[in-house]
Design a protein around this motif. Sequence first.
Motif, mmCIF file in Angstrom:
data_model
loop_
_atom_site.group_PDB
_atom_site.id
_atom_site.type_symbol
_atom_site.label_atom_id
_atom_site.label_comp_id
_atom_site.label_asym_id
_atom_site.label_seq_id
_atom_site.Cartn_x
_atom_site.Cartn_y
_atom_site.Cartn_z
ATOM 1 N N PHE A 142 -8.414 2.864 26.189
ATOM 2 C CA PHE A 142 -9.486 3.576 25.486
ATOM 3 C C PHE A 142 -9.739 2.834 24.185
ATOM 4 C CE2 PHE A 142 -11.687 6.440 22.781
ATOM 5 C CZ PHE A 142 -12.439 7.230 23.639
ATOM 6 N N GLY A 143 -11.022 2.607 23.862
ATOM 7 C CA GLY A 143 -11.290 1.904 22.610
ATOM 8 C C GLY A 143 -12.723 2.010 22.149
ATOM 9 N N ALA A 144 -13.060 1.116 21.213
ATOM 10 C CA ALA A 144 -14.372 1.179 20.546
ATOM 11 C C ALA A 144 -15.494 1.099 21.564
ATOM 12 C CB ALA A 144 -14.485 0.049 19.529
ATOM 13 N N ILE A 169 0.849 -1.194 0.000
ATOM 14 C CA ILE A 169 0.000 0.000 0.000
ATOM 15 C C ILE A 169 0.882 1.240 0.000
ATOM 16 C CG2 ILE A 169 -2.155 -0.838 1.085
ATOM 17 C CD1 ILE A 169 -0.927 -0.137 3.797
ATOM 18 N N GLU A 170 0.253 2.392 -0.244
ATOM 19 C CA GLU A 170 1.031 3.629 -0.292
ATOM 20 C C GLU A 170 1.309 4.111 1.130
ATOM 21 O OE1 GLU A 170 -0.807 6.424 -2.985
ATOM 22 O OE2 GLU A 170 0.666 7.919 -2.335
ATOM 23 N N THR A 171 2.402 3.653 1.677
ATOM 24 C CA THR A 171 2.777 4.058 3.032
ATOM 25 C C THR A 171 4.283 3.987 3.159
ATOM 26 O OG1 THR A 171 2.280 3.734 5.385
ATOM 27 C CG2 THR A 171 2.681 1.740 4.101
ATOM 28 N N THR A 172 4.797 4.489 4.262
ATOM 29 C CA THR A 172 6.240 4.405 4.510
ATOM 30 C C THR A 172 6.484 3.988 5.950
ATOM 31 O OG1 THR A 172 6.347 6.713 5.207
ATOM 32 C CG2 THR A 172 6.813 6.265 2.864
ATOM 33 N N ASP A 173 7.614 3.366 6.152
ATOM 34 C CA ASP A 173 8.046 2.996 7.504
ATOM 35 C C ASP A 173 8.096 4.259 8.368
ATOM 36 O OD1 ASP A 173 9.428 1.563 9.625
ATOM 37 O OD2 ASP A 173 11.235 2.594 8.940
ATOM 38 N N GLN A 201 -1.989 -0.070 24.002
ATOM 39 C CA GLN A 201 -0.996 0.330 23.008
ATOM 40 C C GLN A 201 -1.662 0.587 21.659
ATOM 41 O OE1 GLN A 201 2.701 -0.075 24.044
ATOM 42 N NE2 GLN A 201 1.635 -0.050 26.027
ATOM 43 N N ALA A 202 -2.276 1.764 21.510
ATOM 44 C CA ALA A 202 -2.895 2.100 20.224
ATOM 45 C C ALA A 202 -2.047 3.099 19.463
ATOM 46 C CB ALA A 202 -4.297 2.668 20.428
ATOM 47 N N ASN A 203 -1.403 4.005 20.221
ATOM 48 C CA ASN A 203 -0.617 5.052 19.576
ATOM 49 C C ASN A 203 0.311 5.640 20.631
ATOM 50 O OD1 ASN A 203 0.252 7.603 18.497
ATOM 51 N ND2 ASN A 203 -1.382 7.395 16.978
ATOM 52 N N THR A 233 6.512 7.405 12.979
ATOM 53 C CA THR A 233 6.356 8.714 13.626
ATOM 54 C C THR A 233 4.917 8.977 14.054
ATOM 55 O OG1 THR A 233 6.159 9.742 11.460
ATOM 56 C CG2 THR A 233 8.333 9.805 12.505
ATOM 57 N N ARG A 234 3.922 8.455 13.324
ATOM 58 C CA ARG A 234 2.523 8.714 13.700
ATOM 59 C C ARG A 234 1.992 7.753 14.749
ATOM 60 N NH1 ARG A 234 -0.457 12.782 10.658
ATOM 61 N NH2 ARG A 234 1.173 13.677 9.359
ATOM 62 N N THR A 235 2.625 6.577 14.859
ATOM 63 C CA THR A 235 2.048 5.570 15.777
ATOM 64 C C THR A 235 3.053 4.981 16.764
ATOM 65 O OG1 THR A 235 2.535 3.617 14.416
ATOM 66 C CG2 THR A 235 0.497 4.816 13.900
ATOM 67 N N GLY A 236 4.325 4.918 16.384
ATOM 68 C CA GLY A 236 5.325 4.245 17.229
ATOM 69 C C GLY A 236 5.524 2.778 16.861
ATOM 70 N N SER A 267 -10.571 11.809 21.328
ATOM 71 C CA SER A 267 -11.294 11.293 22.495
ATOM 72 C C SER A 267 -10.384 10.415 23.355
ATOM 73 C CB SER A 267 -12.506 10.472 22.053
ATOM 74 O OG SER A 267 -13.394 11.291 21.337
ATOM 75 N N ALA A 268 -9.504 9.654 22.700
ATOM 76 C CA ALA A 268 -8.620 8.743 23.446
ATOM 77 C C ALA A 268 -7.639 9.523 24.310
ATOM 78 C CB ALA A 268 -7.865 7.827 22.480
ATOM 79 N N VAL A 269 -7.047 10.562 23.752
ATOM 80 C CA VAL A 269 -6.074 11.364 24.495
ATOM 81 C C VAL A 269 -6.722 11.908 25.760
ATOM 82 C CG1 VAL A 269 -4.866 13.588 24.467
ATOM 83 C CG2 VAL A 269 -4.560 11.975 22.588
ATOM 84 N N PHE A 282 -17.553 6.312 15.031
ATOM 85 C CA PHE A 282 -16.151 6.554 14.655
ATOM 86 C C PHE A 282 -15.305 5.287 14.588
ATOM 87 C CE2 PHE A 282 -17.560 10.392 17.064
ATOM 88 C CZ PHE A 282 -17.670 11.234 15.965
ATOM 89 N N LEU A 283 -15.789 4.222 15.199
ATOM 90 C CA LEU A 283 -14.981 2.992 15.248
ATOM 91 C C LEU A 283 -15.918 1.793 15.354
ATOM 92 C CD1 LEU A 283 -12.254 1.579 15.444
ATOM 93 C CD2 LEU A 283 -12.064 2.298 17.819
ATOM 94 N N HIS A 284 -16.027 1.032 14.270
ATOM 95 C CA HIS A 284 -16.941 -0.108 14.282
ATOM 96 C C HIS A 284 -16.653 -1.042 13.103
ATOM 97 C CE1 HIS A 284 -19.116 3.057 11.875
ATOM 98 N NE2 HIS A 284 -19.201 2.047 11.040
ATOM 99 N N TYR A 333 -13.589 -0.296 10.697
ATOM 100 C CA TYR A 333 -13.777 1.051 10.154
ATOM 101 C C TYR A 333 -13.413 2.029 11.261
ATOM 102 C CZ TYR A 333 -15.961 5.386 8.753
ATOM 103 O OH TYR A 333 -16.169 6.716 8.454
ATOM 104 N N GLN A 334 -12.484 2.922 11.003
ATOM 105 C CA GLN A 334 -12.076 3.881 12.036
ATOM 106 C C GLN A 334 -11.871 5.269 11.445
ATOM 107 O OE1 GLN A 334 -9.322 3.643 15.736
ATOM 108 N NE2 GLN A 334 -7.894 3.875 14.030
ATOM 109 N N GLU A 335 -12.453 6.280 12.101
ATOM 110 C CA GLU A 335 -12.111 7.676 11.790
ATOM 111 C C GLU A 335 -11.052 8.075 12.805
ATOM 112 O OE1 GLU A 335 -15.605 10.185 11.280
ATOM 113 O OE2 GLU A 335 -16.643 8.529 10.295
ATOM 114 N N ARG A 356 1.622 8.398 20.834
ATOM 115 C CA ARG A 356 1.295 9.788 21.209
ATOM 116 C C ARG A 356 0.190 9.822 22.263
ATOM 117 N NH1 ARG A 356 -0.407 12.570 16.111
ATOM 118 N NH2 ARG A 356 -0.808 10.495 15.301
ATOM 119 N N ILE A 357 -0.744 8.868 22.216
ATOM 120 C CA ILE A 357 -1.804 8.797 23.240
ATOM 121 C C ILE A 357 -1.175 8.380 24.571
ATOM 122 C CG2 ILE A 357 -3.972 7.671 23.920
ATOM 123 C CD1 ILE A 357 -4.529 7.192 20.909
ATOM 124 N N ILE A 358 -0.247 7.421 24.517
ATOM 125 C CA ILE A 358 0.436 6.953 25.730
ATOM 126 C C ILE A 358 1.220 8.101 26.372
ATOM 127 C CG2 ILE A 358 2.264 5.399 26.565
ATOM 128 C CD1 ILE A 358 1.382 3.422 24.326
#
Length: 338
Positions: free
Chosen positions: A313-315, A26-30, A254-256, A35-38, A224-226, A190-192, A215-217, A258-260
């Motif tokens: 924090f989650g669905a 997929i169109e992504t990079t390491d 462990q979702a992100n 940097t966005r998730t850890g 909301s998680a932060v 937002f998450l289902h 499905y996640q926005e 930055r949230i941690i």
Amino acid sequence: MKATITAIAHSVPSEVYDNQWFEDKIETTDEWIRTRTGIRERHFAPEGQGVTDIILPAAQEALRRRGLTPADVDCIILCTVTPDRVFPSSAAILQRKLGAINAWGFDLAAACSGFVYGIYTAAKLIESGAVRNVLLCGGDKMSAIIDFTDRATSVLFGDGAGVVFMEPGTDDAVGVMDAILKMDGNGEQFLHQKAGGSMRPPTIETVTNREHFVYQEGQSVFKSAVKGMADVSYEIMERNGLSAADVAWLIPHQANLRIIDATADRMGLSKDKVMVNIDRYGNTTSGTIPICMSELYESGRLEQGDNLVLASFGAGYTWGAVLVRWGLPRIQSEEGLA
Ligand code: UT7
């Protein structure tokens, strides 16, 4: 009397998928993922395996460490949103695979908050005298519900599980001390998972439209998680009269990263008191917290009397924090790390 953890273990599938693996698909990079998730890598179970296959070795190891047999288990609580089947419960399937012939049990679906909901439920069952012990399992096979063509969600998750054995404690100063659990059903949008349940059963159309995946926005959930995870973690410290110096470990979902970090900042905790393994496992949903706790235990970083704040924090949305005062002695170095 307090309910206490008397054994712990975890297990993840052997196959590791690093971020480069996704770069080819997929169109992504390491760099974006790190940097966005850890996250650097995650484990995925092979097709044909269910979540109970991931949990089983951890359940067996936890019982072995406790010196008990499956027949000694009274109750199985299995926290997951990726059960082997819609029914029967995965708790029943695990009961059979494990040979826990004297156990009853049930599944608990609170998504990423499954384990914090589960440890509180298990503690109350034990404290009431309704059961003598609980085999509390938290795990998910997220690869079964990931859309591998969706770059916004596929890179986030992994498969894995952790298991704790819980019993009545002999010392009221240790065990599950307090819990704050929350839910806000407005988070559903937002998450289902769009289809597969009774509201929208599977059809050729739902499959063609890829409606059986997560499905996640992301940004809405992130905001909301932060707030949710930080607020509840701070609240549990405050109401138990704990300062940052009194907390040995924050064991966060462990979702992100930055949230941690936001949660740790709000609690005033330095990074060396925050358990992080998202880099190696991604988000294993119900598995994150027991895997973290098990790794801390196995590496000899948990001391008797340590205050642990578990936070998620989650669905749902579902979120919560649990204060556990650790009661197990340090693991013997050569024991059980097979
Ligand atoms: O555990 C259950 C609870 N779940 C959570 O707590 C997850 C909470 N949410 C998050 O952790 C973050 O929102 C994500 C990690 C999911 C996303 O991070 P973000 O910083 O919120 O990114 P974003 O969704 O705002 O996307 C930023 C950009 C977008 O591109 P444009 O519109 O700015 O051009 C996305 O299309 O990044 C793009 N993007 C990607 N780029 C490369 C999204 N996914 C990827 C990707 N690789 N894998």
